[in-house]
Design an enzyme around this catalytic site. Sequence first.
Site, short mmCIF file in Angstrom:
data_model
loop_
_atom_site.label_atom_id
_atom_site.label_comp_id
_atom_site.label_asym_id
_atom_site.label_seq_id
_atom_site.Cartn_x
_atom_site.Cartn_y
_atom_site.Cartn_z
N GLU A 15 0.80 -1.26 -0.10
CA GLU A 15 0.06 0.17 0.02
C GLU A 15 0.62 1.14 0.20
OE1 GLU A 15 -3.94 -1.63 2.37
OE2 GLU A 15 -1.98 -1.49 3.30
N MET A 192 -9.54 -2.10 8.77
CA MET A 192 -8.93 -2.29 10.01
C MET A 192 -8.05 -1.49 10.95
SD MET A 192 -8.26 -6.57 8.83
CE MET A 192 -7.91 -7.12 10.68
N ASP A 216 -12.26 -5.27 -2.66
CA ASP A 216 -13.16 -6.50 -2.54
C ASP A 216 -14.40 -6.20 -1.81
OD1 ASP A 216 -11.21 -6.85 0.33
OD2 ASP A 216 -13.30 -7.17 0.62
N1 ADE Z 1 -9.55 -4.56 4.05
C1 ADE Z 1 -9.88 -5.05 2.68
N2 ADE Z 1 -10.73 -5.55 2.72
C2 ADE Z 1 -10.95 -5.80 3.78
C3 ADE Z 1 -12.34 -6.66 4.32
N3 ADE Z 1 -12.97 -7.38 3.66
N4 ADE Z 1 -12.44 -6.53 5.62
C4 ADE Z 1 -11.52 -5.60 6.47
N5 ADE Z 1 -10.69 -4.86 5.87
C5 ADE Z 1 -10.52 -4.85 4.65
#
Ligand code: ADE
Length: 252
Positions: A15, A192, A216
């Site tokens: 990143e 997160m 995602d």
């Molecule tokens: N960072 C990228 N995708 C995530 C997900 N599905 N849940 C938590 N943090 C993320």
Amino acid sequence: METKHIGILSAMPEEIGETISHLEDLNEFKFGDLIIYKGFYCTKETKLKVTLAWSGWGKVSAARAITRLISSASKTIPIDLILFTGVAGAANRTLNQWDFVIGEQIIQYDFDASPLFPKYVIPAINKSALICKKDLVEIGYLAAKKTISNVTFLNKNSVKKGFIATGDNFISDKKTMEEIMKYLPSIDALEMEGGAIAQVAIQENIPWIVVRTISDAADEDASEDFSEFIKKYKKYSWTFIKNFIDIFLNVK
Ligand code: ADE
């Protein structure tokens, strides 16, 4: 001339991408297993001090890294702004891979000290929604727009000023997502670290911004989509960071 100083953090090296290779006078400082890089981003007209690190995943690692980053700065050139950037899962069903979310507000969705405090309120700052300054949201927005115009295959992607939710869970199933959204129906992205970064920056009185690119849909395919995405994202993270610091240098 006063030297501006930006702190850049991400959870993962991908990143931060190629950012380190674009810095001059680069130095490395080790704090246990955390490496903080310091250098200068130089253009013909100006010079920006950059301190950066990848924190690792989750709120504790993020809080530890931002605290180290802030205290590694000298009193003569303190950090003017913390940019946290990286990927996130989409909570808003209109968002797709490569769309950007600029965090207008962030919440720690797994913080609950009720009944002593209302759900999500962080007692130390007596707030639940952590609000980013409008002028910084605008810089993030312009930098993301520029990024999608720079990269041909991103041209159709969107940039949203939105609501980010942080917690110590990688979300990869509909049920967990629905549970979070039952109380927070307007969130756009799940990740997160952002809420921990925002909390520490607020407590330390340092301007901050969190910018995320959707990797995602936080659904059953999330872990596969995320793992594939991060390999591709690595090539473009610098494009966004460069656009951000170019705009930051011009407006500040
Ligand atoms: N960072 C990228 N995708 C995530 C997900 N599905 N849940 C938590 N943090 C993320």
